[in-house]
Write a protein that holds these residues in place. Sequence first.
Motif, PDB file in Angstrom:
ATOM      1  N   PHE A 441       0.979  -1.323  -0.152  1.00  0.00           N
ATOM      2  CA  PHE A 441      -0.077  -0.029  -0.004  1.00  0.00           C
ATOM      3  C   PHE A 441       0.414   1.326  -0.068  1.00  0.00           C
ATOM      4  O   PHE A 441       0.196   1.920  -1.003  1.00  0.00           O
ATOM      5  N   ASP A 442       2.184   1.205   0.633  1.00  0.00           N
ATOM      6  CA  ASP A 442       2.983   2.266   0.890  1.00  0.00           C
ATOM      7  C   ASP A 442       3.436   2.625  -0.655  1.00  0.00           C
ATOM      8  O   ASP A 442       4.098   3.493  -1.142  1.00  0.00           O
ATOM      9  N   LEU A 443       4.222   1.296  -1.261  1.00  0.00           N
ATOM     10  CA  LEU A 443       4.901   1.519  -2.416  1.00  0.00           C
ATOM     11  C   LEU A 443       3.896   2.059  -3.121  1.00  0.00           C
ATOM     12  O   LEU A 443       4.370   3.433  -4.757  1.00  0.00           O
ATOM     13  N   ASP A 444       2.742   1.246  -3.679  1.00  0.00           N
ATOM     14  CA  ASP A 444       1.835   1.206  -5.002  1.00  0.00           C
ATOM     15  C   ASP A 444       0.125   2.069  -4.387  1.00  0.00           C
ATOM     16  O   ASP A 444      -0.087   1.516  -5.031  1.00  0.00           O
ATOM     17  N   ALA A 445      -0.275   3.118  -3.282  1.00  0.00           N
ATOM     18  CA  ALA A 445      -1.445   3.198  -3.269  1.00  0.00           C
ATOM     19  C   ALA A 445      -1.755   3.723  -4.119  1.00  0.00           C
ATOM     20  O   ALA A 445      -1.278   5.182  -4.899  1.00  0.00           O
ATOM     21  N   GLY A 446      -3.300   4.032  -4.457  1.00  0.00           N
ATOM     22  CA  GLY A 446      -3.781   4.943  -5.479  1.00  0.00           C
ATOM     23  C   GLY A 446      -4.253   4.243  -6.833  1.00  0.00           C
ATOM     24  O   GLY A 446      -3.777   5.041  -7.793  1.00  0.00           O
ATOM     25  N   THR A 505      10.734 -10.037   0.338  1.00  0.00           N
ATOM     26  CA  THR A 505      12.030  -9.194  -0.238  1.00  0.00           C
ATOM     27  C   THR A 505      12.351  -8.373  -1.438  1.00  0.00           C
ATOM     28  O   THR A 505      13.019  -6.882  -1.405  1.00  0.00           O
ATOM     29  N   ARG A 506      10.551  -7.995  -1.877  1.00  0.00           N
ATOM     30  CA  ARG A 506      11.022  -7.522  -3.245  1.00  0.00           C
ATOM     31  C   ARG A 506      10.518  -5.879  -2.184  1.00  0.00           C
ATOM     32  O   ARG A 506      11.009  -4.675  -2.974  1.00  0.00           O
ATOM     33  N   PHE A 507       9.108  -5.736  -1.636  1.00  0.00           N
ATOM     34  CA  PHE A 507       8.584  -4.304  -1.202  1.00  0.00           C
ATOM     35  C   PHE A 507      10.158  -3.732   0.246  1.00  0.00           C
ATOM     36  O   PHE A 507      10.087  -2.859  -0.100  1.00  0.00           O
ATOM     37  N   HIS A 508      10.907  -4.778   0.670  1.00  0.00           N
ATOM     38  CA  HIS A 508      11.861  -4.350   1.541  1.00  0.00           C
ATOM     39  C   HIS A 508      12.649  -3.407   0.691  1.00  0.00           C
ATOM     40  O   HIS A 508      13.019  -2.328   1.310  1.00  0.00           O
ATOM     41  N   ALA A 509      13.413  -4.286  -0.191  1.00  0.00           N
ATOM     42  CA  ALA A 509      14.367  -3.663  -0.971  1.00  0.00           C
ATOM     43  C   ALA A 509      14.178  -2.033  -1.768  1.00  0.00           C
ATOM     44  O   ALA A 509      14.953  -0.948  -1.731  1.00  0.00           O
ATOM     45  N   ARG A 510      12.768  -1.994  -2.310  1.00  0.00           N
ATOM     46  CA  ARG A 510      12.031  -1.183  -2.830  1.00  0.00           C
ATOM     47  C   ARG A 510      12.448   0.788  -1.374  1.00  0.00           C
ATOM     48  O   ARG A 510      11.319   1.299  -2.252  1.00  0.00           O
ATOM     49  N   LEU A 511      11.841  -0.531  -0.985  1.00  0.00           N
ATOM     50  CA  LEU A 511      11.385   1.177   0.259  1.00  0.00           C
ATOM     51  C   LEU A 511      11.963   2.199   0.700  1.00  0.00           C
ATOM     52  O   LEU A 511      12.189   3.492   0.176  1.00  0.00           O
ATOM     53  N   ALA A 512      13.517   1.656   0.442  1.00  0.00           N
ATOM     54  CA  ALA A 512      14.531   3.501   0.365  1.00  0.00           C
ATOM     55  C   ALA A 512      14.478   3.758  -1.390  1.00  0.00           C
ATOM     56  O   ALA A 512      14.604   5.103  -1.213  1.00  0.00           O
ATOM     57  N   PRO A 513      14.780   3.067  -2.061  1.00  0.00           N
ATOM     58  CA  PRO A 513      15.132   4.020  -3.455  1.00  0.00           C
ATOM     59  C   PRO A 513      14.000   4.404  -3.723  1.00  0.00           C
ATOM     60  O   PRO A 513      14.095   5.721  -4.410  1.00  0.00           O
ATOM     61  N   GLY A 515      11.371   5.751  -1.944  1.00  0.00           N
ATOM     62  CA  GLY A 515      10.906   7.462  -0.928  1.00  0.00           C
ATOM     63  C   GLY A 515      10.057   6.807  -0.259  1.00  0.00           C
ATOM     64  O   GLY A 515       9.473   7.871   0.444  1.00  0.00           O
ATOM     65  N   VAL A 516      10.057   5.717   0.652  1.00  0.00           N
ATOM     66  CA  VAL A 516       8.841   4.932   0.958  1.00  0.00           C
ATOM     67  C   VAL A 516       9.161   4.747   2.820  1.00  0.00           C
ATOM     68  O   VAL A 516       8.294   4.454   3.771  1.00  0.00           O
ATOM     69  N   THR A 517      10.002   4.798   3.230  1.00  0.00           N
ATOM     70  CA  THR A 517      10.986   3.801   4.283  1.00  0.00           C
ATOM     71  C   THR A 517      10.329   5.096   5.793  1.00  0.00           C
ATOM     72  O   THR A 517       9.789   4.931   6.266  1.00  0.00           O
ATOM     73  N   ARG A 518      10.478   6.207   4.903  1.00  0.00           N
ATOM     74  CA  ARG A 518       9.705   7.259   6.278  1.00  0.00           C
ATOM     75  C   ARG A 518       8.336   7.100   6.569  1.00  0.00           C
ATOM     76  O   ARG A 518       7.803   6.562   7.966  1.00  0.00           O
ATOM     77  N   VAL A 519       7.207   7.096   5.385  1.00  0.00           N
ATOM     78  CA  VAL A 519       6.314   6.830   6.430  1.00  0.00           C
ATOM     79  C   VAL A 519       6.308   5.114   6.492  1.00  0.00           C
ATOM     80  O   VAL A 519       4.597   5.136   6.701  1.00  0.00           O
ATOM     81  N   TYR A 520       6.392   4.281   6.072  1.00  0.00           N
ATOM     82  CA  TYR A 520       6.393   3.094   6.260  1.00  0.00           C
ATOM     83  C   TYR A 520       6.777   2.991   8.150  1.00  0.00           C
ATOM     84  O   TYR A 520       6.114   2.286   9.065  1.00  0.00           O
ATOM     85  N   GLN A 521       8.001   3.236   8.317  1.00  0.00           N
ATOM     86  CA  GLN A 521       8.440   2.417   9.892  1.00  0.00           C
ATOM     87  C   GLN A 521       7.968   3.835  10.640  1.00  0.00           C
ATOM     88  O   GLN A 521       7.831   3.684  11.743  1.00  0.00           O
ATOM     89  N   MET A 522       7.527   5.172   9.774  1.00  0.00           N
ATOM     90  CA  MET A 522       7.503   5.707  10.524  1.00  0.00           C
ATOM     91  C   MET A 522       6.106   6.639  11.086  1.00  0.00           C
ATOM     92  O   MET A 522       5.456   7.031  12.883  1.00  0.00           O
ATOM     93  N   VAL A 523       5.266   5.453  10.324  1.00  0.00           N
ATOM     94  CA  VAL A 523       3.477   5.781  10.103  1.00  0.00           C
ATOM     95  C   VAL A 523       2.619   4.325  10.757  1.00  0.00           C
ATOM     96  O   VAL A 523       2.076   4.565  11.766  1.00  0.00           O
TER      97      VAL A 523
END
Length: 924
Positions: A441-446, A505-513, A515-523
Amino acid sequence: MASPHLYLVDGSSYIFRAFHRLPPLTNRHGLNVGAVYGYTTMLWKLAESLHKADGPTHLAVIFDASAKTFRNEMYDQYKAHRPPPPPELVPQFPLIRDATRAFSLPCIEEEGLEADDIIACYAKAALKQGWSVTIVSSDKDLMQLIEPGLDMLDTMNDRRIGRDYVIEKFGVPPEQLGEVLALMGDSVDNVPGVPGIGPKTASQLIQDYGTVENVLANVEDIKKPKLKANLIEHADAARLSRELVRLVCDSPLPEPLEDLAMKGIPDAPLREFLDYHGFKSLIAKLDGGSARATSNDSTSPAAMPRQQEVRPEPEIDRSSYETVTDEAALDRWIAAAFAEGRVALDTETDSRDCVSATLVGISLATECGKACYIPLEHGGHDLLNDRPDQLPASLVLSKLKPLLEDPATLKIGHNFKFDWVVLDRRGIKVAPLDDTLVMSFDLDAGGLNSHGMDDLAKKHLDHDCLTYKEVCGTGKSQITFNEVSLARATEYAAEDADVTLRLWTRFHARLAPEGVTRVYQMVDRPLVAVVARMEREGVKVDREGLQGLSTEFAHQIAELEDRICEEAGCKFTIGSPKQLGDVLFDKMQLQGGRKGKSGTWSTDVNELERLAKDGVPIANMILEWRQLSKLKATYTDALVQQINPDTGRVHTSYSLSGAQTGRLSSTDPNLQNIPIRTEVGRRIRDMFIAEPGHVILAADYSQIELRLAAHMADVPELKHAFSEGADIHNITAQELFGEVNRDTRASAKTINFAILYGISRWGLAGRLGITADEAQAMIDRYFERFPGISNYIADTLHKVRDLGYTTTLFGRKTHFPSIKSKVQHERQGAERAAINAPIQGTSADIIKRAMARMCPALEAEGLGAVRMLMQVHDELVFEVPEDDVERASTVIRRIMEGAAEPAVTLSVPLGVEIGTGPNWGAAH
């Protein structure tokens, strides 16, 4: 001497297979190369195995040159619905072509033609010269080419495909396959076909008539009325589809056949290519060493918790999963999970109600392809059903508890809040955790994709999961999961854990590149357990009060029905849109009605509100009847049925991926849709009550979206007003109308919120009861007085058109695939949503951060007895002991007002309004 044997490799299918088989990899230059590595190993294996098998003399790899071909000129919707390739795959396309050339293999593509057409041209040319041909693919479209001398090789399933296979699968020989494909259509490529005709019907028609044209010519002979009507109505689509699936076989060859001769795997330039990307294990293979990758490979899976070997993921093989029925095996799996530092898990239950469901079994996956199922409560449900051998549930849970609560072992699940509640009820508090549904959801919402596991497996792994219906059946023959055999249950449950780990394995690798790490980890990630706890807590409702309301609503509904029929002059079914439309616009001759595509009159809420504004009494009565009927069915009737017999409370289910802007949504019951401003809505909220000795506390953000708009658009007037605690609607009324009174303030309030939702001149005109020109003048005046809002809207639209998504202050992305649509209403709808998404999304992020911090803050103040029960839009609802109200209010206000910090510092204060009472209505 044997005749030449040409192998034609469908390069596109190899690319996607390689992408789906490997975890994300990056080389030493920071480039994504997972698909490149997988493709290189697959092509190498193919070349080696073929050389050993039957010695192909010629080989070429064929690719698609571009997305647009002559078929798009023939039909502009061809492949229009096919989703774009994953963003991390696109940069690897040219690298994969480099890999092909590094093997000194021809890499062929041609503008205007698809790879299938190029393959067809080479195949026919080679057959004409007496060569043998093998097409390396399992694509059904290419099966049209099979004839003596030509077969296909499906490397995924290690099988040859010939004429007999086509006849068995499609009921017709290869030369007639195109006719079948035309009638059945293809949703992936958007080949229209004929509606209602599937593979079996298409096959039977072609068996009977031979070709599409003969089917259409003999349509009067077809007995089934619906089938006949569809063929007549969609004859042109059938003819178009036949041309779309027809392969081009006579285009000039981009390279001569003789240039496709195999020359063996070269040392150079292959060594240079492998060295550049750091594929050391493949260099070792080139030198005659082991093909197995080692941990010294300079290409490594991105963001894995422990150093992993670089190797393609094994194909998903359900037969390889283990059923754990003895203690030694359980200990072995637990030890493996501890050693890996992470484990994917899933629970199986006999119900979708996590609060009361029986835990039937647990599945674990420690590596991709290595998964097990631990049955706990299978069988023995009646005297005729034996209970298979299983470990005692108490033993299994006592052994799993240290693992699932271990702070150094990551637990990975999909829609993990369900599993969290199931395990929490058994004394296990799972932490830390990752949730692949939330990651997706955080990577591909909408609008980019569904976030259900089966859909994600298909998109990211190219795998069709075993469905619950396949395992448990449907309808009267459906069984619960505890009745499923252990072998079948293991296939289903362990696959879920295996797929979850592969997705992670796929989603975790995509978070940082991305720019989704912040909303996933902090929200969002911290919210999984918080929402799970809220679902388990539930809320008490007044059973007798609800039953009384239902009776009262039933009387009011009956009275309204009598009045409506009296006004109409006839008896009719008010709930039937067709009958209602006929009464309003045919019998009563009301003006301005519109008909839909089906030819029936529209009676939607917009149409009824238009009639009500025109002073039509029956319209108001119908609107009231609809609201009461909906509230009775959805709340006063349903809530009584939803009271959990064990807890005596109602337990809603929150969706962490329900609204694309990040807001939570809820079902069973839907708490978001209780009317806020009506007396009826208040009376329903009165039914949500506190336990004896407690009160309900409601804490609501005040005008949070307007405050965020003032900050994000940098509007000095609004920021100053909020800082001073002034009435924002009065400020706007004074700016727009030059005076503040009841009417101007009401109009200003409407405008303040409507502008943030990208309202059009016509939309605002409808809300304010003015002309479109007057509404436009008001919008222009608003932007003139508050230019920051105008600039914010322009900047937001510019960015979303450029990037395809908007972002919140916390980095949440909301994608808008229709932002460049050629269809005006689709494009304008996307624009309106995009204007509001950063504001509404930031509001959602803030209240989520407040929720995640709330329980620890309350417990730190000795207020652990305070329970957070519900989240509804900008409001949090608590159940508080009567003696703790004052202290709890202080903590709740502090946490909510400071929820954005320190990640985001706002230039306006967040206001929080708190109320208390014996029920939700009184507290609101």
